[in-house]
Motif scaffolding. Structure first.
Motif, PDB file in Angstrom:
ATOM      1  N   ASP A  64       0.850  -1.192   0.000  1.00  0.00           N
ATOM      2  CA  ASP A  64       0.000   0.000   0.000  1.00  0.00           C
ATOM      3  C   ASP A  64       0.892   1.251   0.000  1.00  0.00           C
ATOM      4  OD1 ASP A  64      -2.432   1.492   0.214  1.00  0.00           O
ATOM      5  OD2 ASP A  64      -2.059   1.727   2.369  1.00  0.00           O
ATOM      6  N   GLU A  91      -5.860   4.029  -7.445  1.00  0.00           N
ATOM      7  CA  GLU A  91      -6.812   5.003  -6.901  1.00  0.00           C
ATOM      8  C   GLU A  91      -7.847   5.445  -7.922  1.00  0.00           C
ATOM      9  OE1 GLU A  91      -4.818   8.251  -5.162  1.00  0.00           O
ATOM     10  OE2 GLU A  91      -3.861   7.070  -3.595  1.00  0.00           O
ATOM     11  N   VAL A 125     -14.408  -0.378   2.191  1.00  0.00           N
ATOM     12  CA  VAL A 125     -14.508  -0.588   3.632  1.00  0.00           C
ATOM     13  C   VAL A 125     -14.093  -2.015   3.930  1.00  0.00           C
ATOM     14  CG1 VAL A 125     -16.379   1.062   3.941  1.00  0.00           C
ATOM     15  CG2 VAL A 125     -16.916  -1.324   3.478  1.00  0.00           C
ATOM     16  N   THR A 138       2.528   0.120   4.305  1.00  0.00           N
ATOM     17  CA  THR A 138       1.703   1.261   3.938  1.00  0.00           C
ATOM     18  C   THR A 138       2.427   2.581   4.175  1.00  0.00           C
ATOM     19  OG1 THR A 138      -0.445   2.352   4.301  1.00  0.00           O
ATOM     20  CG2 THR A 138       0.631   1.385   6.231  1.00  0.00           C
ATOM     21  N   ARG A 140       0.355   5.195   4.572  1.00  0.00           N
ATOM     22  CA  ARG A 140      -0.803   5.954   5.077  1.00  0.00           C
ATOM     23  C   ARG A 140      -1.058   5.592   6.537  1.00  0.00           C
ATOM     24  NH1 ARG A 140      -5.660   4.660   2.877  1.00  0.00           N
ATOM     25  NH2 ARG A 140      -5.000   2.523   2.514  1.00  0.00           N
ATOM     26  N   SER A 142      -2.586   7.123   8.859  1.00  0.00           N
ATOM     27  CA  SER A 142      -3.919   7.451   9.356  1.00  0.00           C
ATOM     28  C   SER A 142      -5.006   6.617   8.693  1.00  0.00           C
ATOM     29  CB  SER A 142      -4.221   8.935   9.137  1.00  0.00           C
ATOM     30  OG  SER A 142      -4.204   9.252   7.753  1.00  0.00           O
ATOM     31  N   GLY A 143      -4.666   5.891   7.642  1.00  0.00           N
ATOM     32  CA  GLY A 143      -5.656   5.056   6.960  1.00  0.00           C
ATOM     33  C   GLY A 143      -5.095   3.701   6.612  1.00  0.00           C
TER      34      GLY A 143
END
Length: 284
Positions: A64, A91, A125, A138, A140, A142-143
């Motif tokens: 990711d 994306e 989700v 990853t 990210r 925060s995600g």
């Protein structure tokens, strides 16, 4: 010996101090790695995956991370460890409403959950029916995706730690990487039928994940004919996705060459100047 460990041998063989990976990113960022240095990064990442994440044939490692030199390091490390590299959907891949129910990881949400989303948007989700990767690498924090172990990497230049807070239980892989050995530890070599690469629209001859026995040929088929048989090519690559990035890198390194990798934020108006400055004979 897997394709990745063969590439490591090539990177550290003849002329190990020659550039093998040159990265252009945002704000004129440029990183150049020799074969020796690139192999050292991959070796440390492999040792981390094996020792921290117990990666072996059959382990699934989600990449990711955007098109970036660090993405190549973790991809090669996954293959050196014998794991299955899982590529996420790009994306810009948006599912139609009618397709959402049929895609793993996607689900319908009621109005309270979707809030102000437009009708043509789809939402990713967690789905209990989707297979969770063993490891998620990853950029990210925060995600971060759900996984057995989450490794958070830093993207800026040669950052040695992640600036943003990372999720509880996750590992700051940028910092942890430096604590792992410079020599490859024990890795379980994958068999020819073990899965090496999977993701949207990626399949081997059997229709499933690309196995290790087909990985070299699969990478070659993804590369333009203009440099499939080049010797020691210096390739300028502005890949549209992870598949192109991986295929061009493997092809260049197996041929004893080097890769000039342009990130997504590099404006196309700069391509000619970069190609001239880097003396790249092949452009893809």
């Amino acid at each position: 010996m897997s394709i990745a460990t063969k590439v490591l041998d090539l990177l550290t063989g003849d002329e190990p101090n020659q550039p093998r990976l040159t990265w252009y990113g945002p704000d004129d960022e440029r990183v150049e790695l020799s074969g020796r240095v690139l192999a050292n990064w991959v070796t440390k990442a492999t040792n981390l995956l094996v020792e921290e994440g117990e990666v072996e044939p059959g382990s699934r490692v989600l990449l990711d991370v955007p098109v970036h030199w660090r993405a190549l390091v973790w991809a090669m490390a996954t293959w050196c460890a014998g794991g299955e590299l899982v590529l996420p959907a790009e994306e810009d891949e948006v599912l139609d409403d009618d397709d959402v129910d049929d895609e793993p990881g996607y689900t319908d949400l009621d109005e309270e959950e979707t809030g102000d989303l437009d009708d043509d948007e789809s939402v990713f989700v967690p789905d209990e029916t989707a297979e969770e990767p063993d490891i998620a690498v990853t950029a990210r924090p925060s995600g971060a995706p759900a996984a057995g172990l989450v490794l958070v990497v830093a993207l800026p230049a040669l950052a040695m730690h992640v600036e943003d807070p990372i999720p509880a239980g996750a590992v700051d892989a940028a910092a942890a990487l430096m604590t792992y050995g410079d020599h490859l530890g024990f890795v379980q070599e994958p068999g020819g039928d073990d899965a090496a690469l999977s993701g949207p629209e990626i399949s081997g001859s059997s229709g499933g994940p690309v196995p290790y026995g087909e990985l070299a040929d699969w990478c070659r088929e993804q590369t333009p004919a203009c440099h499939r048989d080049e010797e020691h090519p210096r390739v300028l690559c502005a890949p549209r996705d992870h598949v192109e990035m991986l295929a061009h890198a493997v092809a260049a390194w197996r041929a004893g060459g080097s890769l000039v990798l342009l990130g997504e934020d590099v404006d196309s108006s700069r391509f000619d100047a970069i190609q001239a400055a880097e003396r790249a004979a092949v452009r893809c």
